[in-house]
Design a protein around this motif. Structure first.
Motif, PDB file in Angstrom:
ATOM      1  N   VAL A   1       4.313   3.049 -20.028  1.00 24.28           N
ATOM      2  CA  VAL A   1       4.208   3.337 -18.600  1.00 24.28           C
ATOM      3  C   VAL A   1       5.524   2.931 -17.952  1.00 24.28           C
ATOM      4  CG1 VAL A   1       2.993   2.815 -16.457  1.00 24.28           C
ATOM      5  CG2 VAL A   1       1.711   2.975 -18.609  1.00 24.28           C
ATOM      6  N   THR A   2       6.165   3.853 -17.255  1.00 25.97           N
ATOM      7  CA  THR A   2       7.436   3.557 -16.593  1.00 25.97           C
ATOM      8  C   THR A   2       7.272   3.750 -15.089  1.00 25.97           C
ATOM      9  OG1 THR A   2       9.814   4.026 -16.569  1.00 25.97           O
ATOM     10  CG2 THR A   2       8.350   5.904 -17.038  1.00 25.97           C
ATOM     11  N   VAL A   3       7.777   2.794 -14.317  1.00 24.31           N
ATOM     12  CA  VAL A   3       7.460   2.699 -12.891  1.00 24.31           C
ATOM     13  C   VAL A   3       8.655   3.109 -12.031  1.00 24.31           C
ATOM     14  CG1 VAL A   3       8.075   0.223 -12.849  1.00 24.31           C
ATOM     15  CG2 VAL A   3       6.571   1.174 -11.072  1.00 24.31           C
ATOM     16  N   GLU A   4       8.366   3.843 -10.969  1.00 22.52           N
ATOM     17  CA  GLU A   4       9.376   4.235  -9.982  1.00 22.52           C
ATOM     18  C   GLU A   4       9.328   3.233  -8.826  1.00 22.52           C
ATOM     19  OE1 GLU A   4      12.511   6.045  -9.463  1.00 22.52           O
ATOM     20  OE2 GLU A   4      11.237   7.430 -10.588  1.00 22.52           O
TER      21      GLU A   4
ATOM     22  N   GLY B   1       0.769  -1.235   0.000  1.00 24.70           N
ATOM     23  CA  GLY B   1       0.000   0.000   0.000  1.00 24.70           C
ATOM     24  C   GLY B   1       0.797   1.280   0.000  1.00 24.70           C
ATOM     25  N   VAL B   2       2.123   1.189  -0.063  1.00 28.88           N
ATOM     26  CA  VAL B   2       2.953   2.403  -0.074  1.00 28.88           C
ATOM     27  C   VAL B   2       2.887   3.040  -1.464  1.00 28.88           C
ATOM     28  CG1 VAL B   2       5.291   3.304   0.190  1.00 28.88           C
ATOM     29  CG2 VAL B   2       4.473   1.471   1.694  1.00 28.88           C
ATOM     30  N   ASP B   3       2.691   4.353  -1.508  1.00 26.28           N
ATOM     31  CA  ASP B   3       2.557   5.039  -2.789  1.00 26.28           C
ATOM     32  C   ASP B   3       3.851   4.994  -3.600  1.00 26.28           C
ATOM     33  OD1 ASP B   3      -0.055   5.715  -2.356  1.00 26.28           O
ATOM     34  OD2 ASP B   3       0.328   7.828  -1.882  1.00 26.28           O
ATOM     35  N   ILE B   4       3.690   4.728  -4.883  1.00 25.61           N
ATOM     36  CA  ILE B   4       4.794   4.826  -5.832  1.00 25.61           C
ATOM     37  C   ILE B   4       4.295   5.626  -7.041  1.00 25.61           C
ATOM     38  CG2 ILE B   4       5.913   2.686  -5.112  1.00 25.61           C
ATOM     39  CD1 ILE B   4       4.663   1.336  -7.590  1.00 25.61           C
ATOM     40  N   ALA B   5       5.235   6.100  -7.854  1.00 29.11           N
ATOM     41  CA  ALA B   5       4.882   6.905  -9.021  1.00 29.11           C
ATOM     42  C   ALA B   5       5.060   6.095 -10.300  1.00 29.11           C
ATOM     43  CB  ALA B   5       5.741   8.155  -9.075  1.00 29.11           C
ATOM     44  N   VAL B   6       4.236   6.386 -11.280  1.00 30.37           N
ATOM     45  CA  VAL B   6       4.452   5.932 -12.646  1.00 30.37           C
ATOM     46  C   VAL B   6       4.282   7.142 -13.557  1.00 30.37           C
ATOM     47  CG1 VAL B   6       3.667   3.557 -12.252  1.00 30.37           C
ATOM     48  CG2 VAL B   6       2.041   5.286 -13.079  1.00 30.37           C
ATOM     49  N   SER B   7       4.911   7.083 -14.714  1.00 33.47           N
ATOM     50  CA  SER B   7       4.718   8.120 -15.730  1.00 33.47           C
ATOM     51  C   SER B   7       4.238   7.460 -17.005  1.00 33.47           C
ATOM     52  CB  SER B   7       6.012   8.890 -15.984  1.00 33.47           C
ATOM     53  OG  SER B   7       6.375   9.639 -14.849  1.00 33.47           O
ATOM     54  N   VAL B   8       3.288   8.102 -17.666  1.00 33.32           N
ATOM     55  CA  VAL B   8       2.721   7.597 -18.909  1.00 33.32           C
ATOM     56  C   VAL B   8       3.228   8.475 -20.045  1.00 33.32           C
ATOM     57  CG1 VAL B   8       0.613   7.106 -20.189  1.00 33.32           C
ATOM     58  CG2 VAL B   8       0.688   6.733 -17.700  1.00 33.32           C
ATOM     59  N   ILE B   9       3.912   7.853 -20.982  1.00 31.34           N
ATOM     60  CA  ILE B   9       4.524   8.547 -22.107  1.00 31.34           C
ATOM     61  C   ILE B   9       3.793   8.135 -23.379  1.00 31.34           C
ATOM     62  CG2 ILE B   9       6.651   8.776 -23.458  1.00 31.34           C
ATOM     63  CD1 ILE B   9       8.168   8.197 -20.796  1.00 31.34           C
TER      64      ILE B   9
ATOM     65  N   ALA C   1      19.500   4.884 -10.366  1.00 35.62           N
ATOM     66  CA  ALA C   1      18.693   5.394 -11.473  1.00 35.62           C
ATOM     67  C   ALA C   1      17.224   5.581 -11.082  1.00 35.62           C
ATOM     68  CB  ALA C   1      18.822   4.507 -12.709  1.00 35.62           C
ATOM     69  N   ASN C   2      16.433   6.054 -12.045  1.00 39.01           N
ATOM     70  CA  ASN C   2      15.014   6.276 -11.801  1.00 39.01           C
ATOM     71  C   ASN C   2      14.221   5.894 -13.045  1.00 39.01           C
ATOM     72  OD1 ASN C   2      14.940   8.483 -13.671  1.00 39.01           O
ATOM     73  ND2 ASN C   2      15.636   9.886 -12.070  1.00 39.01           N
ATOM     74  N   ARG C   3      12.912   6.124 -13.000  1.00 43.29           N
ATOM     75  CA  ARG C   3      12.027   5.617 -14.047  1.00 43.29           C
ATOM     76  C   ARG C   3      12.274   6.248 -15.414  1.00 43.29           C
ATOM     77  NH1 ARG C   3       9.102   9.165 -10.921  1.00 43.29           N
ATOM     78  NH2 ARG C   3       7.619  10.605 -11.912  1.00 43.29           N
ATOM     79  N   PHE C   4      13.034   7.332 -15.469  1.00 46.51           N
ATOM     80  CA  PHE C   4      13.304   7.977 -16.750  1.00 46.51           C
ATOM     81  C   PHE C   4      14.632   7.531 -17.360  1.00 46.51           C
ATOM     82  CE2 PHE C   4      10.571  11.211 -14.548  1.00 46.51           C
ATOM     83  CZ  PHE C   4       9.423  10.877 -15.246  1.00 46.51           C
ATOM     84  N   ALA C   5      15.348   6.645 -16.696  1.00 45.32           N
ATOM     85  CA  ALA C   5      16.578   6.108 -17.272  1.00 45.32           C
ATOM     86  C   ALA C   5      16.215   5.260 -18.489  1.00 45.32           C
ATOM     87  CB  ALA C   5      17.325   5.270 -16.241  1.00 45.32           C
ATOM     88  N   GLY C   6      16.762   5.602 -19.629  1.00 45.05           N
ATOM     89  CA  GLY C   6      16.448   4.864 -20.853  1.00 45.05           C
ATOM     90  C   GLY C   6      15.105   5.189 -21.451  1.00 45.05           C
TER      91      GLY C   6
END
Length: 323
Positions: A121-124, A69-77, A100-105
């Motif tokens: 969708v890239t996940v943190e 249940g801990v919040d994590i981030a995703v980004s949708v490109i 690194a982070n979800r924007f690596a690569g």
């Protein structure tokens, strides 16, 4: 340079890559120990805005509940003009489980949004050692479940879901795919594993060959796995989802693309993983790029061997998505 522990000489580097390799001195995690993780985390990476540049692509952030249940981030490109359901590519970044982070690569995701009208969708996921196993792979699975549940809203074709990752992200992608299979979760259309980090035991020939050279060596690999698993590393108390090389049944997996360099730690475990998929009656395409080092196609994208590797990967995606 000869391996002194087992007397194993590493494969030679491609001449073009050998000329490029010294430029990464100081930035490449060679002989990385636990006390150096923060040093390598601090190395700047291109932002998502830099990777998008002037292309008509957007990046939108969301928050979702990860493991426990801990919040994590995703980004949708996706393309700014994305208007009908397209393939969904779920990205898990590399970084040895610790960096690194979800924007690596993410430049690959931008390119595929443009070429295939994919929604990426890239996940943190939370990184080790602060967040040891099973947190990283469970975060990745939670993100995949979220993506599937929101496919209609995101204009994703739920029958065209592909998991993609490189290095640690390749290992986490394989683990996430195994979780989806075993939990009867999201049905995946493919998995794309680049130079995947699959085996915590670190006892392959290629692991012993690559000590103190290349981009990611045996010592760094031991550090990454120990950060993830602690004193369980190398014991029988490691799950197949943390270290997919330990899986004895690779049946029921989606079509798989694996590529790896000949002069890198992960060579032998990647080859073994493809062989195990074939032995289980599965569909896998394997490329071993002679003379290449770990992460070569992103670190030296203009090298001839990198262009060939990227073309092979995109050709596989095109064939898969045409089915």
């Amino acid at each position: 340079m000869r391996n002194t522990k087992k007397g194993l000489a590493p494969p030679p580097f491609d001449p073009e890559l050998a000329e490029i390799l010294p430029a990464f001195a100081g930035a490449a995690p060679i002989n990385m120990t636990a006390d150096q993780i923060e040093k390598y985390r601090a190395i700047p990476m291109p932002s998502i805005a830099e990777q998008i540049g002037n292309q008509p692509v957007q990046c939108v952030d969301f928050t979702l509940p990860g493991y426990q249940g801990v919040d994590i981030a995703v980004s949708v490109i996706s393309r700014k003009d994305h208007a009908k359901p397209g393939p969904g590519i779920y990205h898990i970044h590399g970084g040895g489980m610790v960096m690194a982070n979800r924007f690596a690569g993410a430049s690959d995701l931008v390119a595929w949004a443009m070429k295939f009208d994919a929604v990426c969708v890239t996940v943190e996921y939370r990184r080790a050692p602060e967040n040891p196993d099973p947190i990283p792979v469970e975060d990745c699975y939670a993100g995949l479940v979220w993506m599937t549940a929101h496919a209609e809203k995101l204009l994703i074709n739920p029958e065209r879901l592909i998991v993609f990752g490189g290095s640690a992200g390749g290992g986490l992608s394989a683990g996430t795919t195994l979780l989806a299979r075993d939990r009867k979760g999201p049905k995946l259309f493919g998995q794309l594993l680049q130079c995947p980090m699959l085996d915590d035991r670190n006892e392959t020939v290629s692991s012993y060959q690559m000590q103190g050279i290349g981009i990611w060596d045996r010592v760094s690999n031991l550090t990454g796995w120990t950060a993830l698993l602690g004193n369980r590393r190398g014991t029988d108390n490691v799950s197949i989802y943390a270290a997919p090389a330990r899986a004895t049944d690779l049946s029921g997996l989606p079509p798989t693309f694996i590529d790896v360099a000949s002069a890198e730690v992960f060579r032998d475990e990647a080859v073994a993983y493809a062989s195990a998929i074939w032995a289980a009656g599965g569909d896998a395409e394997l490329h071993v790029w002679g003379g290449a080092f770990h992460g070569f196609n992103q670190m030296a994208p203009n090298a001839a061997i990198s262009r060939a590797a990227n073309a092979a990967r995109e050709a596989w995606l095109e064939r898969l998505l045409s089915r």
